[in-house]
Design an enzyme around this catalytic site. Structure first.
Site, PDB file in Angstrom:
ATOM      1  N   ASP A 172      -7.947  13.214  25.420  1.00  0.00           N
ATOM      2  CA  ASP A 172      -8.275  14.393  26.204  1.00  0.00           C
ATOM      3  C   ASP A 172      -9.010  13.985  27.324  1.00  0.00           C
ATOM      4  O   ASP A 172      -9.665  12.877  27.204  1.00  0.00           O
ATOM      5  CB  ASP A 172      -8.624  15.493  25.514  1.00  0.00           C
ATOM      6  CG  ASP A 172     -10.041  15.452  24.752  1.00  0.00           C
ATOM      7  OD1 ASP A 172     -10.270  15.338  23.552  1.00  0.00           O
ATOM      8  OD2 ASP A 172     -11.006  15.022  25.519  1.00  0.00           O
ATOM      9  N   HIS A 192      -7.682   4.456  23.958  1.00  0.00           N
ATOM     10  CA  HIS A 192      -6.413   4.873  23.399  1.00  0.00           C
ATOM     11  C   HIS A 192      -5.580   5.707  24.589  1.00  0.00           C
ATOM     12  O   HIS A 192      -4.420   6.456  24.105  1.00  0.00           O
ATOM     13  CB  HIS A 192      -6.379   5.636  21.961  1.00  0.00           C
ATOM     14  CG  HIS A 192      -7.052   4.685  21.041  1.00  0.00           C
ATOM     15  ND1 HIS A 192      -7.575   5.522  19.810  1.00  0.00           N
ATOM     16  CD2 HIS A 192      -6.958   3.463  20.876  1.00  0.00           C
ATOM     17  CE1 HIS A 192      -7.982   4.212  19.166  1.00  0.00           C
ATOM     18  NE2 HIS A 192      -7.864   3.227  19.795  1.00  0.00           N
ATOM     19  N   PRO A 218     -20.498  15.656  10.522  1.00  0.00           N
ATOM     20  CA  PRO A 218     -20.732  16.585   9.015  1.00  0.00           C
ATOM     21  C   PRO A 218     -20.242  15.942   7.927  1.00  0.00           C
ATOM     22  O   PRO A 218     -20.771  16.502   6.775  1.00  0.00           O
ATOM     23  CB  PRO A 218     -19.941  17.692   9.451  1.00  0.00           C
ATOM     24  CG  PRO A 218     -19.120  17.484  10.430  1.00  0.00           C
ATOM     25  CD  PRO A 218     -19.329  16.102  11.219  1.00  0.00           C
ATOM     26  N   ALA A 241     -21.275  18.104  15.859  1.00  0.00           N
ATOM     27  CA  ALA A 241     -21.881  17.518  17.309  1.00  0.00           C
ATOM     28  C   ALA A 241     -22.283  18.534  18.304  1.00  0.00           C
ATOM     29  O   ALA A 241     -23.175  18.306  18.959  1.00  0.00           O
ATOM     30  CB  ALA A 241     -20.744  16.628  17.857  1.00  0.00           C
TER      31      ALA A 241
HETATM   32  C1  BV8 Z   1      -2.894  -2.567  17.061  1.00  0.00           C
HETATM   33  C2  BV8 Z   1      -3.635   7.808  20.587  1.00  0.00           C
HETATM   34  C3  BV8 Z   1      -1.806  -4.359  17.089  1.00  0.00           C
HETATM   35  C4  BV8 Z   1      -2.347   8.183  20.104  1.00  0.00           C
HETATM   36  C5  BV8 Z   1      -4.523   6.585  18.491  1.00  0.00           C
HETATM   37  C6  BV8 Z   1      -6.780  -3.795  10.564  1.00  0.00           C
HETATM   38  C7  BV8 Z   1      -6.763  -3.015   9.500  1.00  0.00           C
HETATM   39  C8  BV8 Z   1      -6.028  -2.234   9.039  1.00  0.00           C
HETATM   40  C9  BV8 Z   1      -5.172  -1.456  10.006  1.00  0.00           C
HETATM   41  C10 BV8 Z   1      -5.151  -2.101  11.089  1.00  0.00           C
HETATM   42  C11 BV8 Z   1      -6.182  -3.293  11.552  1.00  0.00           C
HETATM   43  N1  BV8 Z   1      -5.501  -3.397  13.007  1.00  0.00           N
HETATM   44  C12 BV8 Z   1      -4.411  -2.921  13.422  1.00  0.00           C
HETATM   45  C13 BV8 Z   1      -4.195  -1.817  12.213  1.00  0.00           C
HETATM   46  C14 BV8 Z   1      -3.329  -0.922  12.716  1.00  0.00           C
HETATM   47  C15 BV8 Z   1      -3.783   0.212  13.218  1.00  0.00           C
HETATM   48  C16 BV8 Z   1      -4.919   0.873  12.628  1.00  0.00           C
HETATM   49  O1  BV8 Z   1      -6.042   0.844  12.737  1.00  0.00           O
HETATM   50  N2  BV8 Z   1      -4.358   1.869  11.327  1.00  0.00           N
HETATM   51  C17 BV8 Z   1      -5.406   2.639  10.740  1.00  0.00           C
HETATM   52  C18 BV8 Z   1      -4.829   4.046  10.400  1.00  0.00           C
HETATM   53  C19 BV8 Z   1      -6.010   1.810   9.424  1.00  0.00           C
HETATM   54  N3  BV8 Z   1      -4.214   0.015  14.573  1.00  0.00           N
HETATM   55  C20 BV8 Z   1      -3.109   0.186  15.405  1.00  0.00           C
HETATM   56  O2  BV8 Z   1      -2.229   0.174  15.374  1.00  0.00           O
HETATM   57  C21 BV8 Z   1      -3.824  -0.379  17.070  1.00  0.00           C
HETATM   58  N4  BV8 Z   1      -3.036  -1.249  17.348  1.00  0.00           N
HETATM   59  O3  BV8 Z   1      -3.447  -2.797  16.171  1.00  0.00           O
HETATM   60  O4  BV8 Z   1      -2.027  -3.330  17.675  1.00  0.00           O
HETATM   61  C22 BV8 Z   1      -1.396  -5.388  18.312  1.00  0.00           C
HETATM   62  C23 BV8 Z   1      -2.071  -6.302  18.583  1.00  0.00           C
HETATM   63  C24 BV8 Z   1      -1.711  -7.323  19.535  1.00  0.00           C
HETATM   64  C25 BV8 Z   1      -0.151  -7.001  20.035  1.00  0.00           C
HETATM   65  C26 BV8 Z   1       0.426  -5.853  19.753  1.00  0.00           C
HETATM   66  C27 BV8 Z   1       0.010  -5.019  18.722  1.00  0.00           C
HETATM   67  C28 BV8 Z   1      -3.810   0.842  17.801  1.00  0.00           C
HETATM   68  C29 BV8 Z   1      -4.857   2.209  17.381  1.00  0.00           C
HETATM   69  C30 BV8 Z   1      -4.616   3.238  18.271  1.00  0.00           C
HETATM   70  C31 BV8 Z   1      -3.599   4.282  17.988  1.00  0.00           C
HETATM   71  N5  BV8 Z   1      -3.600   5.584  18.840  1.00  0.00           N
HETATM   72  N6  BV8 Z   1      -4.465   7.508  19.496  1.00  0.00           N
HETATM   73  C32 BV8 Z   1      -2.513   9.788  20.117  1.00  0.00           C
HETATM   74  O5  BV8 Z   1      -3.680  10.297  20.183  1.00  0.00           O
HETATM   75  O6  BV8 Z   1      -1.653  10.463  19.754  1.00  0.00           O
HETATM   76  S1  BV8 Z   1      -5.609   6.348  17.261  1.00  0.00           S
HETATM   77  C33 BV8 Z   1      -6.033   8.082  16.855  1.00  0.00           C
HETATM   78  O7  BV8 Z   1      -6.258   7.998  15.778  1.00  0.00           O
HETATM   79  C34 BV8 Z   1      -7.412   8.434  17.625  1.00  0.00           C
HETATM   80  O8  BV8 Z   1      -7.358   7.973  19.054  1.00  0.00           O
HETATM   81  C35 BV8 Z   1      -8.331   7.870  16.951  1.00  0.00           C
HETATM   82  O9  BV8 Z   1      -8.679   6.664  17.210  1.00  0.00           O
HETATM   83  C36 BV8 Z   1      -7.757   8.109  15.501  1.00  0.00           C
HETATM   84  C37 BV8 Z   1      -8.328   9.318  14.637  1.00  0.00           C
HETATM   85  O10 BV8 Z   1      -9.785   8.937  14.403  1.00  0.00           O
HETATM   86  P1  BV8 Z   1     -11.004   9.981  14.845  1.00  0.00           P
HETATM   87  O11 BV8 Z   1     -11.058  10.119  16.366  1.00  0.00           O
HETATM   88  O12 BV8 Z   1     -11.931   9.394  14.156  1.00  0.00           O
HETATM   89  O13 BV8 Z   1     -10.423  11.307  14.271  1.00  0.00           O
HETATM   90  P2  BV8 Z   1     -10.207  11.650  12.761  1.00  0.00           P
HETATM   91  O14 BV8 Z   1      -9.384  13.052  12.719  1.00  0.00           O
HETATM   92  O15 BV8 Z   1      -9.893  10.537  11.799  1.00  0.00           O
HETATM   93  O16 BV8 Z   1     -11.641  12.088  12.331  1.00  0.00           O
HETATM   94  C38 BV8 Z   1     -12.509  12.913  12.790  1.00  0.00           C
HETATM   95  C39 BV8 Z   1     -13.847  12.929  12.392  1.00  0.00           C
HETATM   96  O17 BV8 Z   1     -14.558  13.854  12.922  1.00  0.00           O
HETATM   97  C40 BV8 Z   1     -14.181  13.007  10.978  1.00  0.00           C
HETATM   98  O18 BV8 Z   1     -15.025  12.018  10.564  1.00  0.00           O
HETATM   99  C41 BV8 Z   1     -14.893  14.584  10.896  1.00  0.00           C
HETATM  100  O19 BV8 Z   1     -15.644  14.357   9.788  1.00  0.00           O
HETATM  101  C42 BV8 Z   1     -15.516  14.563  12.423  1.00  0.00           C
HETATM  102  N7  BV8 Z   1     -15.676  15.746  12.776  1.00  0.00           N
HETATM  103  C43 BV8 Z   1     -15.041  16.949  12.581  1.00  0.00           C
HETATM  104  N8  BV8 Z   1     -15.545  18.089  13.197  1.00  0.00           N
HETATM  105  C44 BV8 Z   1     -16.747  17.697  13.927  1.00  0.00           C
HETATM  106  C45 BV8 Z   1     -16.770  16.006  13.457  1.00  0.00           C
HETATM  107  N9  BV8 Z   1     -17.909  15.406  14.050  1.00  0.00           N
HETATM  108  C46 BV8 Z   1     -18.589  15.959  14.700  1.00  0.00           C
HETATM  109  N10 BV8 Z   1     -18.902  17.312  15.089  1.00  0.00           N
HETATM  110  C47 BV8 Z   1     -17.732  18.055  14.451  1.00  0.00           C
HETATM  111  N11 BV8 Z   1     -17.753  19.341  14.959  1.00  0.00           N
END
Ligand code: BV8
Ligand code: ZN
Length: 277
Positions: free
Chosen positions: A125, A140, A242, A259
């Protein structure tokens, strides 16, 4: 040394009252006041209080039977382009109708108080920019930068008319140059991060003295490894969330709270009496 300034609480336990805010740990205030190079790293949680669902939140409507990580893949777009394009247009409409919250504004203010600052986000966003943050490193991608999936030419996407609620299947537009499908300007799972942004983020984490991690579950790689890079560089790492996260173990300090409440308080307690640099 790990200091939990507030006992680990389940998400927003009912008797958590933002008004009785326990003061921010003075060591955090000291470290921030003395900081010369600060990195703020954000995730979906920083936009939660603007009404933007996080990746943890259950999808709704047409997409409720999918989890976000399933839809955010090239395979899902290949299999059902209208479903995925519709999802991204629904998200773009939600962001367009949202407003930055006090967390976004506090980060923009914080930037003016430290000599060197970098803001790295996983969010697609534009709420950081709308809160006044500049040079935001989007690891991302961005919803507002769709492009052709074949020739990669940018696609000038019009604003979504306010009253039109986008909540269905929409066929992606076609590229006027090569006729291929236009795809969202985001990095999907399994796709490489944009080189320039990744190198800038890695470099900032490697040379910072304070790494402030806000609203991320720290589960998605390689973004989450930025915290480890900062830790190995000897930076003080501060988390605002949180809920417990995958990075709790690598934090010097953890501030448990939303936050939108914690960050304004942190900025106020750190720089209230200090004029902007
Ligand atoms: C890649 C864009 C390879 C799209 C996104 C190593 C180990 C394991 C797996 C992998 C690894 N390396 C790669 C992987 C695979 C994968 C990965 O990490 N999988 C995970 C699930 C294990 N990674 C990939 O695929 C990456 N690419 O590795 O490519 C490669 C290399 C060379 C050549 C070719 C290929 C790409 C990853 C990016 C994917 N795209 N977003 C879209 O938005 O639609 S990821 C997307 O999910 C977000 O961008 C973000 O990164 C993620 C979500 O995480 P958060 O933002 O943290 O959000 P979440 O909902 O999880 O948590 C919210 C948090 O907020 C919570 O903790 C909550 O408590 C807190 N919260 C809630 N309210 C509040 C708050 N905090 C404060 N205040 C509040 N009020
Ligand atoms: Zn094209």
């Amino acid at each position: 040394m790990k200091v939990l300034s507030r006992s680990v609480r389940t998400r927003y336990d009912p008797d958590w009252n933002p008004l009785q805010m326990t003061p921010i740990d003075p060591r955090i205030v000291q470290v921030l006041r003395a900081a010369t190079r600060v990195v703020v790293f954000t995730g979906a949680g920083v936009s939660a209080e603007s009404g933007i669902p996080t990746f943890r939140d259950k999808q709704t409507g047409l997409w409720e039977k999918f989890d976000a990580a399933e839809l955010a893949t090239p395979y899902a777009f290949e299999r059902d382009p209208a479903l995925v394009w519709g999802w991204y247009e629904w998200r773009r409409a939600a962001v367009q109708n949202a407003k930055p919250n006090p967390a976004h504004h506090a980060i923009a203010t914080l930037a003016n108080h430290v000599p060197q600052f970098a803001l790295v986000t996983q969010n697609v966003d534009d709420l950081h920019e709308r809160a006044g943050s500049r040079d935001v490193v989007h690891l991302h991608g961005e919803l507002c930068r769709p492009h052709c999936e074949n020739c990669r030419r940018p696609y000038a996407i019009p604003e979504i008319p306010p009253q039109s609620s986008q909540a269905g299947r929409i066929n992606p537009p076609r590229c006027e140059f090569c006729g291929a499908k236009i795809r969202p300007g985001v990095v999907w799972f399994g796709e490489r991060l944009p080189e320039q942004q990744w190198l800038a983020a890695r470099d900032a984490a490697k040379h910072c003295d304070v790494f402030l991690c806000v609203g991320t579950s720290s589960l998605v790689q390689p973004a989450a490894s930025l915290t480890d890079i900062a830790v190995n560089a000897g930076a003080t790492t501060i988390q605002v969330n949180p809920n417990p996260t995958g990075a709790d173990g690598s934090m010097t300090f953890t501030l448990r709270g939303p936050a939108g409440t914690v960050l304004p308080q942190l900025v106020a307690e750190t720089w209230a009496a200090v004029n902007v640099r």
